[in-house]
Motif scaffolding. Structure first.
Motif, short mmCIF file in Angstrom:
data_model
loop_
_atom_site.label_atom_id
_atom_site.label_comp_id
_atom_site.label_asym_id
_atom_site.label_seq_id
_atom_site.Cartn_x
_atom_site.Cartn_y
_atom_site.Cartn_z
N SER A 93 44.24 39.50 44.01
CA SER A 93 45.05 38.28 44.19
C SER A 93 45.74 38.11 42.64
O SER A 93 46.92 37.71 42.60
CB SER A 93 44.15 37.15 44.36
N PRO A 98 49.00 37.25 46.65
CA PRO A 98 48.44 35.95 47.07
C PRO A 98 47.72 35.72 48.48
O PRO A 98 47.81 37.13 49.42
CB PRO A 98 49.49 35.12 46.97
N CYS A 194 47.91 32.45 41.19
CA CYS A 194 47.75 33.85 42.04
C CYS A 194 47.48 33.63 43.29
O CYS A 194 48.23 34.35 44.24
CB CYS A 194 46.73 34.81 41.05
#
Length: 293
Positions: A93, A98, A194
């Motif tokens: 991530s 994401p 993130c």
């Protein structure tokens, strides 16, 4: 001098083969890997092997790239108990992937393994998913969203990503609550950016979507769940397991919850009792053959 004799092992009984770094997909030029534990006979005479239930393991990693070999020494026991075991990676991530990238990858790996069932002596109709920490979050979400088009990539479109049973250890079930609980952990703010992007107005909805606790839908059929959590966990609060167990039970889902007294996150959580309870659960759900071959 005396020469001793022992009998050969023509069926390679008790021997386990590790197949490392199998590429199950490539996304944005990045190879996604898994490793397999199979009976050694698979290498030489796979057609002689009866199809075995599949146990897919997702190591916790704070939604970063899991370490494939972390639990392999412990997972070998399940091959001796009649399973094929896979441990899988997903995208990281904090490297521009994401949510729901990690969830898409876990589902893709399951479809890959079903597509290659004959090669690895897998029974595609008996699949158990086991995850720890963030991997437990992925396992719960996968169990609750079988074949959900929102998280389905184009890879292996003919295969299902639904599973027959789920095991989750110290899993985040309410993501917003986890980040509040561990808010002083270095990097937690970065991880949220993130996972959910720069627009913080979108975070509440994305956090709910990523929280298994809020993905249980009334009237929908779900696989059985086995939940473990330590009551001294300093990363994911213990109450999250109880909240999840109650929510599943209220929806009519078969769920078993296990409180591990005095256990923190990972570390002293693990014991023979955990592995034995997991084995009993697997045996009860997919009935793996206990015959070594």
């Amino acid at each position: 001098m005396e020469i001793k004799e022992i009998t050969a092992n023509p069926n390679l009984t008790g021997q386990v083969r590790l197949i490392e770094n199998v590429t199950y997909a490539a996304v944005d030029g990045e190879a996604l890997k898994l490793s397999l534990l199979v009976p050694w006979l698979q290498r030489y005479r796979v057609r002689e092997l009866k199809q075995r239930p599949l146990l897919v393991f997702v190591q916790g990693s704070s939604w970063q790239r899991p370490t494939l070999g972390e639990e392999i020494p412990q997972l070998v026991r399940y091959v001796h108990q009649g399973m094929v075991v896979a441990t899988i990676q997903h995208r990281n991530s904090i490297e521009g992937h994401p949510f729901p990238a990690f969830l898409e990858d876990v589902k893709t790996a399951i479809r890959f393994l079903r597509a290659h069932a004959a090669k690895y002596a897998i029974d595609p109709d008996r699949v158990v998913l086991w995850g720890t920490s963030s991997g437990g979050n992925a396992a719960l979400l996968t169990g609750l969203t079988g074949n959900d088009k929102r998280y389905r990539t184009a890879a292996y479109p003919e295969e299902s990503d639904a599973v027959n049973a789920v095991i989750a250890c110290f899993a985040p079930t309410d993501v917003e609550d986890v980040f509040k609980y561990s808010g002083q952990v270095p990097g937690s703010d970065l991880l949220q950016y993130c996972l959910f992007g720069k627009d913080q107005k979108k975070w509440p909805n994305l956090k709910k979507e990523m929280s298994p606790l809020y993905q249980i839908k009334a009237g929908q059929a779900y696989p059985p769940f086995l939940l473990f959590h330590g009551d001294a966990d300093r990363v994911v609060p213990y109450h999250q397991m109880e909240d999840m167990a109650h929510a599943l039970a209220d929806a009519g889902v078969d769920v078993t919850a296990v409180r591990v007294k005095g256990a923190d996150h990972e570390t002293n959580f693990w014991s023979p009792a955990v592995y034995d309870l997991a084995a009993d659960f697997i045996q009860g759900q997919v009935h793996p053959s206990k015959t070594e071959k």
